[in-house]
Design a protein around this motif. Structure first.
Motif, PDB file in Angstrom:
ATOM      1  N   CYS A 146      15.358  33.932  59.977  1.00 56.20           N
ATOM      2  CA  CYS A 146      14.395  34.221  61.038  1.00 56.20           C
ATOM      3  C   CYS A 146      13.288  33.167  60.992  1.00 56.20           C
ATOM      4  O   CYS A 146      12.694  32.950  59.935  1.00 56.20           O
ATOM      5  CB  CYS A 146      13.814  35.616  60.845  1.00 56.20           C
ATOM      6  N   CYS A 201       9.857  35.186  59.773  1.00 58.55           N
ATOM      7  CA  CYS A 201       9.678  35.818  58.463  1.00 58.55           C
ATOM      8  C   CYS A 201      10.615  35.247  57.406  1.00 58.55           C
ATOM      9  O   CYS A 201      10.538  35.632  56.246  1.00 58.55           O
ATOM     10  CB  CYS A 201       9.880  37.322  58.578  1.00 58.55           C
ATOM     11  N   CYS A 237      17.256  39.511  63.531  1.00 63.09           N
ATOM     12  CA  CYS A 237      16.513  39.583  62.277  1.00 63.09           C
ATOM     13  C   CYS A 237      16.335  41.065  61.965  1.00 63.09           C
ATOM     14  O   CYS A 237      15.841  41.820  62.784  1.00 63.09           O
ATOM     15  CB  CYS A 237      15.144  38.913  62.420  1.00 63.09           C
ATOM     16  N   CYS A 260       9.010  42.075  59.923  1.00 59.19           N
ATOM     17  CA  CYS A 260       8.894  40.789  60.624  1.00 59.19           C
ATOM     18  C   CYS A 260       7.749  40.841  61.646  1.00 59.19           C
ATOM     19  O   CYS A 260       7.721  41.702  62.511  1.00 59.19           O
ATOM     20  CB  CYS A 260      10.213  40.483  61.318  1.00 59.19           C
ATOM     21  N   GLN A 272       8.568  40.513  65.441  1.00 57.35           N
ATOM     22  CA  GLN A 272       9.090  41.760  66.005  1.00 57.35           C
ATOM     23  C   GLN A 272       7.988  42.798  66.145  1.00 57.35           C
ATOM     24  O   GLN A 272       7.932  43.532  67.112  1.00 57.35           O
ATOM     25  CB  GLN A 272      10.160  42.348  65.094  1.00 57.35           C
TER      26      GLN A 272
HETATM   27 ZN   LIG Z   1      11.973  38.036  61.270  1.00 57.29          ZN
END
Ligand SMILES: [Zn+2]
Length: 676
Positions: A414, A417, A432, A437, A440
């Motif tokens: 990702c 993250c 991901c 994260c 997100q």
């Molecule tokens: Zn992520």
């Protein structure tokens, strides 16, 4: 009692039709979709209790028909032929001269034409008998099409019953109306966002989306697609006199079906060409896609006289706009992360003028698409806006490569993250899966606050960006711990906007359970599924402890939704977030257990609740009364219609007796609100 119910049903139907008009025809809705759905549910409920008042043109007949296994075939009374295309002014002039030759009209005389936008959608026909919508079909091969009546009924713009606005119009014995089903750009975007969240492939353009939605075997899904229609012609008719095409359009409008407003009666071909040129430049202003103009002779007698070739009528022609393409360079390919962790590649382009706007980004849809088209950073590409809102990369100009272009490799981590990403079963998207994260989290908070969810006004993307980056908010439950002092320190947040936001957050604590379920952002659970779940489970806790089997047992809930719901609630992070939501004061139960019908006995009446009820808390009883249209007073007076008493009512009961106010015990009350 009975006539009152009938009146109530009629009133509801008229209210719904009024809002349909506001939404579709005037494009100016007064109520939210959520409130609209409540009206429909209320009507459904009443009609179920009183089937004797059901009519074929009730708005409830638009939805709820059972899925089909396949569409029956319908033969068109008058074939739905295709239209010949032209691409230049010269070709339009040729068309004009050809017609004059064939019709024996002097070359120097003018022919009147009606010029309309060519909506990029799906052609359909609607058959009305004695004013009632009998059936509707797709064009098919021009001679036979699919009977998609159930799906067409879900389109609120299509009158189920023709009603003339003026008395002088009579309902024709038979009237066949033809039109184009389309999806407005904003609905198309909404649909594709939903598809993205569900990990399904997106539609390439609004036309494909409209065609796909119309051909769904389950009309309940079609209903959610919010298809629109523009009617543009009368086909077969009986019991009405028509002389001109403009007259046909007037008649259609008179009967309440939408006709595109950008129609012009042109007095000669020169006028036609000017109008076509005008829209070639202006097409970007519209909220729907058009791919050209349609030019029709106004006089119907000339249609008769000219007839048709085996493929197309001779009295009509289309003028196609030039496809809008441009050459530009891919500067970089970035990866965007959605609220459920979906990774999408996006190209940043050297800015280029396309269809009147400067384009600097193009979607690449998914990583398979990038490798299939072999799109590399530094490539010169053709970008296009033809039927698409977001420009697309059509192909790479490989001959322009100089060897420094870099192939794009789909990420394995990702970009936000750095967690490993993976492809879910049968999905085209990478995802991901890290619940922490940040990218997100921002998307999830945005989603939490939208109108269909917790509806927190003022909590938009820019503010969320700041709140997360400054560490005030990590997930959406933190919203309920924000303080005024935190907010005023942020950019573009004055005292007033901070206060307003605090107020909006406070207010959102009292949203109903379905809104909360939707807001949580469970994968594959949108606002409709959230309602289904809230219908079945009274509290969030009950939903959280539901098993896969239990969920799958619910009508409309399939294994995919059941699985993602169970996984969501089993997640440890989710459990912490839900605890925080509760502690922050967010309502997690269904506010009313009864269907939200404005009960006739309750509506407009005043109530005082006193004493301890067994089934409801005082607050619940009051919410219930309010939801049914009643008003709550704090003390008994002459204005009180009813006093609801539980155990230990105290002095209010004495007062009510003294003033001759109706007294209801819990059983009376339950009976009253049950709406029977
Ligand atoms: Zn992520």
């Amino acid at each position: 009692m009975t006539p009152a119910i009938k009146e109530k049903i009629e009133h509801l139907r008229n209210t719904i039709r009024y809002h349909d008009r506001r939404y579709y025809v005037e494009n100016n809705p007064e109520i939210t979709d959520y409130e609209y759905d409540k009206l429909i549910k209320e009507l459904e409920h009443l009609e179920k209790l009183h089937p004797e008042y059901t009519t074929p043109d009730s708005p409830t007949k638009r939805v709820g028909e059972e899925p089909l296994t396949q569409f029956p075939t319908v033969e068109h009374r008058i074939p739905m032929l295709s239209i010949d295309n032209t691409y230049s002014d010269a070709e339009l002039r040729e068309f004009d001269q050809r017609i004059k030759r064939m019709a024996g009209i002097d070359a120097g005389r003018d022919i009147e034409y009606v010029v309309e936008l060519k909506i990029d959608g799906v052609a359909i026909t609607l058959w009305y008998e004695d004013g009632l919508f009998a059936r509707g079909a797709t064009r098919g091969d021009g001679f036979k099409g699919d009977d998609v009546t159930a799906n067409l009924k879900t389109i609120r713009q299509i009158s189920l019953k023709l009603e003339p606005a003026h008395k002088k119009y009579k309902i024709p014995r038979v009237l066949e109306i033809r039109g184009e089903i389309y999806l407005p750009n904003k609905e198309f975007q909404r649909l594709n966002e939903e598809k993205e969240e569900a990990g399904e492939p997106q539609f390439a353009n609004p036309r494909n989306a409209a065609a796909g939605s119309l051909k769904l075997l389950d009309p309940r899904i079609t209903a959610r697609r919010r298809l629109h229609i523009f009617a543009y012609a009368v086909g077969f008719y009986e019991g009405v006199q028509l002389k001109t095409h403009m007259g046909c359009l007037e008649l259609i409008k008179e009967f309440g079906l939408p006709v595109n407003p950008n129609i012009r009666l042109c007095k000669n071909i020169g006028d036609v060409i000017r109008y076509c040129d005008e829209w070639d430049k202006r097409r970007g202003e519209l909220d729907y896609m058009v791919d050209g103009m349609v030019v029709k002779i106004n006089t119907l007698a000339l249609h008769e006289q000219l007839g048709a070739t085996s493929k197309s009528p001779r009295w009509v022609i289309s003028y196609k706009f030039h496809p809008e393409q441009a050459v530009t360079k891919i500067e970089e390919i970035v990866v965007q992360i959605g609220k459920t962790g979906t990774l999408t590649p996006v190209a940043n382009l050297t800015p280029v003028l396309l269809a009147g706007t400067t384009v600097s980004r193009a979607t690449l849809h998914n990583f398979d698409e990038v490798s299939k088209k072999d799109i590399r950073v530094g490539d010169h590409v053709i970008v296009q806006k033809a039927g698409e809102i977001i420009p697309q990369v059509v192909y790479v100009l490989k001959e322009k490569r100089i060897g420094t272009e870099k192939p794009f490799v789909a990420p394995t981590f990702c970009p936000q993250c750095k967690e490993k990403v993976s492809r879910d079963n049968e999905e085209v998207y990478l995802r991901c899966h890290n619940p922490l994260c940040i990218a997100q989290a921002k998307r999830r908070i945005q989603y939490f606050a939208i109108r269909d969810a917790m509806d927190i006004e003022g909590l938009g993307p820019a503010l969320i960006e700041q709140l997360v980056d400054k560490g005030f908010v990590k997930d959406y439950s933190d919203i309920y711990y924000l303080k005024y002092e935190d907010l005023v320190t942020l950019e573009r947040m004055g005292e007033k906007s901070s206060q307003n936001l605090i107020h909006a957050i406070e207010e959102s604590k009292h949203r109903d359970l379905d809104r909360l379920i939707c807001a949580l952002g469970i994968m594959n659970v949108g606002s409709h599924t959230a309602e289904v779940l809230a219908e079945r489970f009274d509290t969030l806790d009950k939903l959280a402890s539901a098993t896969q089997e239990e969920l799958e047992g619910i009508y409309e809930i399939g294994p995919v939704v059941a699985k993602s719901t169970v996984e969501f609630f089993q997640n440890k992070h989710t459990q912490v977030i839900i605890k925080k939501l509760k502690a922050g004061g967010v309502n997690t139960s269904k506010l009313v257990t009864q269907i939200l019908a404005k009960n006739l006995k309750v509506s407009g009446k005043t109530f005082v609740v006193t004493g301890t009820l067994q089934k409801y808390s005082r607050k619940e009883a009051e919410t219930l009364i309010k939801s049914l249209g009643g008003r709550i007073l704090s003390s008994v007076s002459k204005k009180t219609d009813y006093l609801v008493v539980g155990e230990d009512p105290g002095s209010k009961l004495d007062k009510a007796k003294e003033l001759n106010v109706h007294v209801l015990d819990e059983n009376d009350f339950k009976e009253m609100i049950s709406c029977k």
